[in-house]
Enzyme design. Sequence first.
Site, PDB file in Angstrom:
ATOM      1  N   HIS A  95       0.832  -1.207   0.000  1.00  4.60           N
ATOM      2  CA  HIS A  95       0.000   0.000   0.000  1.00  4.60           C
ATOM      3  C   HIS A  95       0.867   1.258   0.000  1.00  4.60           C
ATOM      4  O   HIS A  95       2.064   1.223   0.308  1.00  4.60           O
ATOM      5  CB  HIS A  95      -0.935   0.001   1.202  1.00  4.60           C
ATOM      6  CG  HIS A  95      -0.198  -0.039   2.511  1.00  4.60           C
ATOM      7  ND1 HIS A  95       0.450   1.059   3.045  1.00  4.60           N
ATOM      8  CD2 HIS A  95       0.010  -1.057   3.378  1.00  4.60           C
ATOM      9  CE1 HIS A  95       1.018   0.733   4.181  1.00  4.60           C
ATOM     10  NE2 HIS A  95       0.765  -0.555   4.414  1.00  4.60           N
TER      11      HIS A  95
ATOM     12  N   ARG B 153      -5.827   1.724   3.985  1.00  4.51           N
ATOM     13  CA  ARG B 153      -4.614   2.043   3.232  1.00  4.51           C
ATOM     14  C   ARG B 153      -4.395   1.084   2.079  1.00  4.51           C
ATOM     15  O   ARG B 153      -3.881   1.468   1.030  1.00  4.51           O
ATOM     16  CB  ARG B 153      -3.393   2.121   4.156  1.00  4.51           C
ATOM     17  CG  ARG B 153      -3.068   0.871   4.948  1.00  4.51           C
ATOM     18  CD  ARG B 153      -2.026   1.213   6.030  1.00  4.51           C
ATOM     19  NE  ARG B 153      -1.578   0.093   6.820  1.00  4.51           N
ATOM     20  CZ  ARG B 153      -2.072  -0.265   7.991  1.00  4.51           C
ATOM     21  NH1 ARG B 153      -3.113   0.386   8.496  1.00  4.51           N
ATOM     22  NH2 ARG B 153      -1.557  -1.271   8.667  1.00  4.51           N
TER      23      ARG B 153
ATOM     24  N   GLU C 271      -2.050  -6.556   7.949  1.00  3.38           N
ATOM     25  CA  GLU C 271      -0.709  -6.542   8.522  1.00  3.38           C
ATOM     26  C   GLU C 271      -0.703  -7.337   9.819  1.00  3.38           C
ATOM     27  O   GLU C 271      -1.754  -7.686  10.362  1.00  3.38           O
ATOM     28  CB  GLU C 271      -0.300  -5.076   8.773  1.00  3.38           C
ATOM     29  CG  GLU C 271       1.077  -4.876   9.363  1.00  3.38           C
ATOM     30  CD  GLU C 271       2.198  -5.434   8.505  1.00  3.38           C
ATOM     31  OE1 GLU C 271       2.457  -6.657   8.585  1.00  3.38           O
ATOM     32  OE2 GLU C 271       2.826  -4.660   7.769  1.00  3.38           O
TER      33      GLU C 271
END
Length: 191
Positions: free
Chosen positions: A9, A52, A75
């Site tokens: 991203h 994001r 993440e």
Amino acid sequence: MNHLYLVRHGPTHAKSFVGWTDVPADLSETDKIARLEAALPHAPIISSDLSRAVKTADAIQGARPRLPHDPRLRETYFGAWEGLTWAQIEAQDGALARKVFETPGDTAPPEGESWNTLSARVASAVDALTGDVIVVAHMGVIMSLLQKALNCPPFEALGHEIAPLSLTVIRRKADWKTGGWNALSINHFPE
């Protein structure tokens, strides 16, 4: 054979650990985004469900088909370390922090997830994908897939730079569920 086109991203400019914290990406580098979009094949695009990654996928989607956002592509969850800087983490959990990052495996941040948990979560998402796919995700996600492609220890995978808006390409051979992965490019910026 099929390929995973792994895009990190856009930058967040965060100075702290923001694993599952939903911070926006800076997508102002329109020339870089345009070059990245032009370099990608016409293949389905999927992203993490964090904004994001979603907004970066929107920026490079073009006429490509979109798959539903997948939370398994998030993440690493840093638990109690979310929102803290490295200096803050080191001050309160120095020995644990070194163990998490120097010998990644089953050790996790307080209330967070370990490297092995992240890797298993990401593998379950990627194993469900067939054919060539563009995956817009996060540094830890890409590193976990890179570990598989390079057949290396986690610490070695963590040594690779995966910059925002970079492209990493992994080829999966016909027998990819039992091996047969190769990294074709790592942290590439199309020109």
